[in-house]
Design a protein around this motif. Structure first.
Motif, PDB file in Angstrom:
ATOM      1  N   VAL A   1       6.778   6.413  13.572  1.00  0.00           N
ATOM      2  CA  VAL A   1       6.944   6.140  12.151  1.00  0.00           C
ATOM      3  C   VAL A   1       8.434   6.002  11.872  1.00  0.00           C
ATOM      4  O   VAL A   1       9.233   6.865  12.259  1.00  0.00           O
ATOM      5  N   LEU A   2       8.820   4.920  11.187  1.00  0.00           N
ATOM      6  CA  LEU A   2      10.209   4.658  10.828  1.00  0.00           C
ATOM      7  C   LEU A   2      10.334   4.730   9.313  1.00  0.00           C
ATOM      8  O   LEU A   2       9.492   4.199   8.591  1.00  0.00           O
ATOM      9  N   ALA A   3      11.407   5.365   8.825  1.00  0.00           N
ATOM     10  CA  ALA A   3      11.621   5.437   7.375  1.00  0.00           C
ATOM     11  C   ALA A   3      13.120   5.458   7.096  1.00  0.00           C
ATOM     12  O   ALA A   3      13.776   6.480   7.308  1.00  0.00           O
ATOM     13  N   ASN A   4      13.640   4.332   6.649  1.00  0.00           N
ATOM     14  CA  ASN A   4      15.055   4.221   6.281  1.00  0.00           C
ATOM     15  C   ASN A   4      15.119   4.199   4.752  1.00  0.00           C
ATOM     16  O   ASN A   4      15.165   3.146   4.132  1.00  0.00           O
ATOM     17  N   ILE A   5      15.088   5.392   4.165  1.00  0.00           N
ATOM     18  CA  ILE A   5      14.946   5.549   2.716  1.00  0.00           C
ATOM     19  C   ILE A   5      15.875   6.679   2.277  1.00  0.00           C
ATOM     20  O   ILE A   5      16.237   7.549   3.075  1.00  0.00           O
ATOM     21  N   LEU A   6      16.216   6.708   1.012  1.00  0.00           N
ATOM     22  CA  LEU A   6      17.044   7.789   0.486  1.00  0.00           C
ATOM     23  C   LEU A   6      16.356   9.137   0.659  1.00  0.00           C
ATOM     24  O   LEU A   6      15.129   9.250   0.607  1.00  0.00           O
TER      25      LEU A   6
ATOM     26  N   THR B   1       0.833  -1.207   0.000  1.00  0.00           N
ATOM     27  CA  THR B   1       0.000   0.000   0.000  1.00  0.00           C
ATOM     28  C   THR B   1       0.863   1.250   0.000  1.00  0.00           C
ATOM     29  O   THR B   1       1.795   1.368   0.795  1.00  0.00           O
ATOM     30  N   ASP B   2       0.563   2.170  -0.900  1.00  0.00           N
ATOM     31  CA  ASP B   2       1.307   3.430  -0.949  1.00  0.00           C
ATOM     32  C   ASP B   2       0.980   4.270   0.278  1.00  0.00           C
ATOM     33  O   ASP B   2      -0.149   4.231   0.791  1.00  0.00           O
ATOM     34  N   VAL B   3       1.955   5.044   0.743  1.00  0.00           N
ATOM     35  CA  VAL B   3       1.726   5.863   1.937  1.00  0.00           C
ATOM     36  C   VAL B   3       0.563   6.830   1.749  1.00  0.00           C
ATOM     37  O   VAL B   3      -0.117   7.196   2.708  1.00  0.00           O
ATOM     38  N   SER B   4       0.311   7.239   0.514  1.00  0.00           N
ATOM     39  CA  SER B   4      -0.785   8.174   0.251  1.00  0.00           C
ATOM     40  C   SER B   4      -2.154   7.565   0.534  1.00  0.00           C
ATOM     41  O   SER B   4      -3.132   8.279   0.725  1.00  0.00           O
TER      42      SER B   4
ATOM     43  N   LEU C   1      12.321  10.603   0.829  1.00  0.00           N
ATOM     44  CA  LEU C   1      11.783  11.179   2.059  1.00  0.00           C
ATOM     45  C   LEU C   1      11.224  12.581   1.811  1.00  0.00           C
ATOM     46  O   LEU C   1      10.163  12.939   2.329  1.00  0.00           O
ATOM     47  N   LEU C   2      11.925  13.351   1.019  1.00  0.00           N
ATOM     48  CA  LEU C   2      11.464  14.709   0.726  1.00  0.00           C
ATOM     49  C   LEU C   2      10.179  14.688  -0.099  1.00  0.00           C
ATOM     50  O   LEU C   2       9.283  15.503   0.112  1.00  0.00           O
ATOM     51  N   GLU C   3      10.075  13.737  -1.016  1.00  0.00           N
ATOM     52  CA  GLU C   3       8.860  13.622  -1.821  1.00  0.00           C
ATOM     53  C   GLU C   3       7.641  13.271  -0.968  1.00  0.00           C
ATOM     54  O   GLU C   3       6.536  13.725  -1.254  1.00  0.00           O
ATOM     55  N   MET C   4       7.845  12.475   0.055  1.00  0.00           N
ATOM     56  CA  MET C   4       6.709  12.014   0.861  1.00  0.00           C
ATOM     57  C   MET C   4       6.576  12.742   2.192  1.00  0.00           C
ATOM     58  O   MET C   4       5.861  12.298   3.092  1.00  0.00           O
ATOM     59  N   LYS C   5       7.231  13.882   2.344  1.00  0.00           N
ATOM     60  CA  LYS C   5       7.268  14.562   3.647  1.00  0.00           C
ATOM     61  C   LYS C   5       5.876  14.910   4.167  1.00  0.00           C
ATOM     62  O   LYS C   5       5.604  14.793   5.371  1.00  0.00           O
TER      63      LYS C   5
END
Length: 309
Positions: A240-245, A228-231, A249-253
């Protein structure tokens, strides 16, 4: 997988770019990327990788060297080298066939049990490790999805989860965005979290994370792995944990802000220390207060608290 018919492919990159290079290869379809730094080498060979990392992955032996998968990855790697202004020697992939060798066995020389913090022990299925009373054991076999705890971006966030499990305690519900191998979700539940929603947009990561959840004696009631997409997630989470480039991260802020409950915690990793200012400028206006920055070589993990209603 068969015992024959694989090509071992290696490349070298500055150590600071190893994480993004591995992610690029995974996005391009590699099933697993092994990252080797000088710490993994015998003392007499450490100088061979001073300031660099060696990446290793595998392709089917029937790859057409002129126009098949190997050629495609050569183009991808050359573009990566050009984009990052790397020397010509670092823009090449080196490949050789493996004879009568199961490709998965090649990982065993380098993937050993790793202790993180006081209680976390990450180990492959073929090694028991040095168990201590009260250990939370995570069993993962490398080579299928990103994240085995060996890189600082993962180990920093694991160590933070462990510390939170002691004080103030992990919450009943956690969101793990970009779960990869599922290691963060598994660690959180084994350290006391009630349940985790673990998401990833890579079908292979979703499949492998589910396998790892089962391998660690957990089920969907404790860790639900989803594409499922975060949107599309309506729930809010106290952690909330996010180990991503950083670019992702900026796109989904805005989604990360919406998904983090007021007063909740957002932990970001996968960041270079040179990106700290950009992340701060993006997340502070959204009502996030920086509580802590953890450092590992050129990498950082940032711990935010969401303020407001």
């Amino acid at each position: 997988m068969s015992d024959t018919g694989w090509i071992e492919v290696t490349a070298e990159t500055p150590e600071a770019l190893a994480e993004s290079a591995a992610a690029l290869l995974m996005d391009a379809g590699v099933q697993g990327v092994q990252t080797i730094t000088k710490e993994a080498l015998p003392p007499g060979q450490k100088d061979d990788l001073e300031g660099r990392a060696r990446l290793r992955f595998y392709l089917p032996l029937d790859t057409d060297p002129e126009g098949g998968e190997l050629a495609r990855f050569q183009r991808i790697w050359r573009e990566f080298a050009r984009h990052n202004s790397l020397a010509d020697a670092l823009g090449l992939l080196h490949a050789h066939p493996l004879e009568n060798t199961d490709w998965t066995s090649s990982w065993r020389r380098f993937f050993k049990p790793k202790r993180i913090g006081e209680r976390l022990l990450v180990r492959p299925s073929w090694e028991s490790g040095d168990l201590r009373p009260g250990d939370a054991v995570i069993e993962l076999d490398p080579g299928l999805a990103f994240g085995t705890g060996g890189h600082g971006t993962t180990s920093m966030i694991l160590a933070r989860i462990e510390r939170l499990s002691v004080d103030p305690g992990l919450p009943a519900r956690i969101l793990d965005v970009g779960t990869g191998s599922g290691i963060l979700a598994i660690a959180a539940v084994k350290l006391g979290a009630g349940s985790v929603l673990a998401t990833d947009n890579d079908p292979e990561a979703v499949r492998v994370a589910r396998e790892n959840v089962s391998k660690n004696g957990l089920d969907e009631s404790r860790i639900a792995v989803s594409d499922t997409d975060v949107s599309a997630i309506a729930e809010t989470f106290p952690l909330v944990l996010a180990n991503i480039l950083s670019s992702i991260l900026l796109e989904m802020k805005d989604h990360l802000r919406r998904l983090t409950a007021p007063g909740g915690r957002l932990i970001l990793s996968g960041l270079l220390d040179t990106e700290e200012k950009e992340i701060m400028e993006a997340f502070t206006p959204l009502g996030f207060r920086l509580e802590e920055v953890r450092h590992w070589e050129e990498w950082i993990a940032m711990d935010f608290i969401r303020q407001g209603d």
